[in-house]
Design a protein around this motif. Structure first.
Motif: not given
Lengths: 213, 260
Positions: B3, B5, B203, B226
């Motif tokens: 997911t 951010r 990330p 990410d």
């Protein structure tokens, strides 16, 4: 003890950010204390073991501050106990992050590195897949609650202890339950309203404990 | 499931938000804690505070900010700016910050990354990288150098070499700002971002240049970042974080949905 604001000991064994866990419990009505005092821990109605960083460092710190035995005693007594993140991992027998460093061993299994080929650490929000809807910690959170994860390792344990997983991209242990020994791989104290609900659920278990004592 | 951010970034000078925030419904639009709490309510996944205080003696102000934020905001937050030692990092983490971001001090002394990661874990070490294009080389491929001092000073270090090196040293995340895109509102440097994402396993947060919600979508879908970071589109009330989440969801990007 004050039944309105039950005493929750947040074990302070000298690692990074412990304050957030304390604040999260305070805001749902606990008398949460960051403490390394075995007497206070023995008096607490519930105990939280936070943890960030390296498994080996955390275990060494827990032992060198003399807090492993008080933690064992609380778990043995059946009082509500919550491990968070590396604090969850420390409950298990061992971790691939620190071969040769024994964990507390109060949960069966080994903590393993997340599979190759994915972004590590998992540093993101993810949805819970609840396996055990009866888990009191997950009351009101059974419909795909979003929680904040930061970890590269996760416990590999018997399915009978797994209350929830998340998908990354295979099922990752997210919540374990063994009696009133609970643990979360994610950070409830950083998971907004869903994390607040989980803290409330833990506190409800602590309050119920207070009535029994 | 991955997911993406969405991270609002606040520049803070001497404990106050800079860059003219015009935000409806705040008592004090200069209060970083109040602004962070508002972004939390909109569905922000994390908050980044960048301390641009010039004076070195003002560490106490930023530590106090970490303390107040930890009391009011229950999502992760990062503090960057002026962190030169393990002691600086410790003070912020103990006050309640989840991560610290290091930039020029790590360029000057890369071991700082290893030291902070060794003491507090890799998860709390963000290495902030300001990169600027050198243009296409003889073989036609673009290279980027690492800059410091707000993009004014070329370190001569290749950005890809640098992100690989800090990953080895224990960085938990890269906050990648394109000095070419920053402030243009023309979108992320997608080629730079994609190249860095492909170069490291940790990330990568894309930063610099966001002017529209589509830019956030491009950062996620084209550059495979990410996380996407933006400042002004949120500060001026043009878009809420919830708008950004909806745009990402509509484009098929998995995100934590905004509060209903």
């Amino acid at each position: 003890m004050n039944g309105d604001r039950p005493l929750v000991a947040v074990l302070d064994y000298g690692i990074g950010n412990l304050r957030s866990a304390q604040k999260a419990l305070e805001r749902v009505g606990a008398d949460a204390r960051l403490t390394a005092d075995p007497g206070l821990i023995a008096d607490a109605a519930g105990v939280v073991l936070p943890g960030v960083g390296h498994f080996g460092t955390c275990m060494e710190q827990l032992r060198s501050t003399g807090l492993e035995q008080p933690a064992f005693d609380v778990i043995e007594s059946g009082r509500p106990f919550l491990g968070i993140c590396v604090g969850m991992q420390m409950l298990f027998e061992a971790s691939e992050e620190a071969p040769g460093v024994p964990g507390m061993g109060v949960m069966p299994g080994t903590v393993r590195l997340l599979p190759d080929g994915i972004v590590r650490p998992q540093m993101q929000w993810n949805r819970l897949d609840v396996r055990r809807p009866s888990c009191p910690l997950l009351a009101g959170l059974t419909d795909g609650a979003w929680m904040y994860f930061v970890h590269s390792y996760a416990p590999d344990t018997d399915d009978s202890f797994v209350a929830a997983t998340c998908d990354y991209p295979t099922p990752v242990t997210a919540v374990t339950e063994r009696g009133r020994l609970w643990a979360t791989q994610f950070h409830p104290e950083k998971s907004g309203d869903a994390g607040k609900r989980l803290a409330q659920n833990f506190l409800a278990a602590v309050r119920a404990e207070g009535c029994h004592r | 499931m991955k997911t993406v951010r969405v991270i609002p970034c606040l520049d803070v000078d001497d404990g106050r938000v800079v860059k003219g925030v015009s935000f409806v419904g705040l008592r004090d639009a200069g209060d970083p804690v109040e602004l962070a709490a508002a972004y939390d309510r909109q569905g922000a996944d994390e908050i980044v505070f960048l301390d641009i205080t010039a004076s070195a003696h003002d560490r106490d102000t930023i530590i106090e900010l970490a303390r107040h934020t930890a009391e009011e905001v229950f999502i992760p937050f990062t503090i960057g700016g002026g962190i030169r030692s393990v002691d600086d990092a410790r003070a912020l983490l103990r006050a309640g910050a989840d991560k610290v971001s290091v930039n020029s001090a790590a360029v000057a002394r890369p071991e700082l990354v290893r030291e902070i990661a060794g003491e507090f874990g890799t998860q709390c070490v963000v290495v902030s990288v300001d990169a600027k294009s050198n243009g296409a080389g003889a073989d036609g491929s673009t290279t980027w150098n690492v800059y410091v001092k707000g993009g004014r000073e070329d370190t001569g270090i290749d950005a890809l070499d640098w992100v690989r090196q800090v990953t080895e040293l224990g960085a938990g995340e890269i906050l990648l700002t394109s000095m070419d895109a920053d402030g243009t509102k023309a979108g992320f440097d997608l080629e730079l971002t994609r190249t860095v994402v492909d170069a490291v396993e940790i990330p990568v947060v894309a930063s610099g240049g966001v002017g529209t919600l589509q830019h956030l979508v491009d950062g996620a879908l084209i550059a495979n970042a990410d996380a996407v970071l933006a400042a002004s589109i949120f500060h001026f009330g043009e878009h809420t974080v919830a708008d950004a989440k909806r745009a990402l969801l509509d484009a098929g990007v998995a995100v934590r949905p905004p509060a209903a």
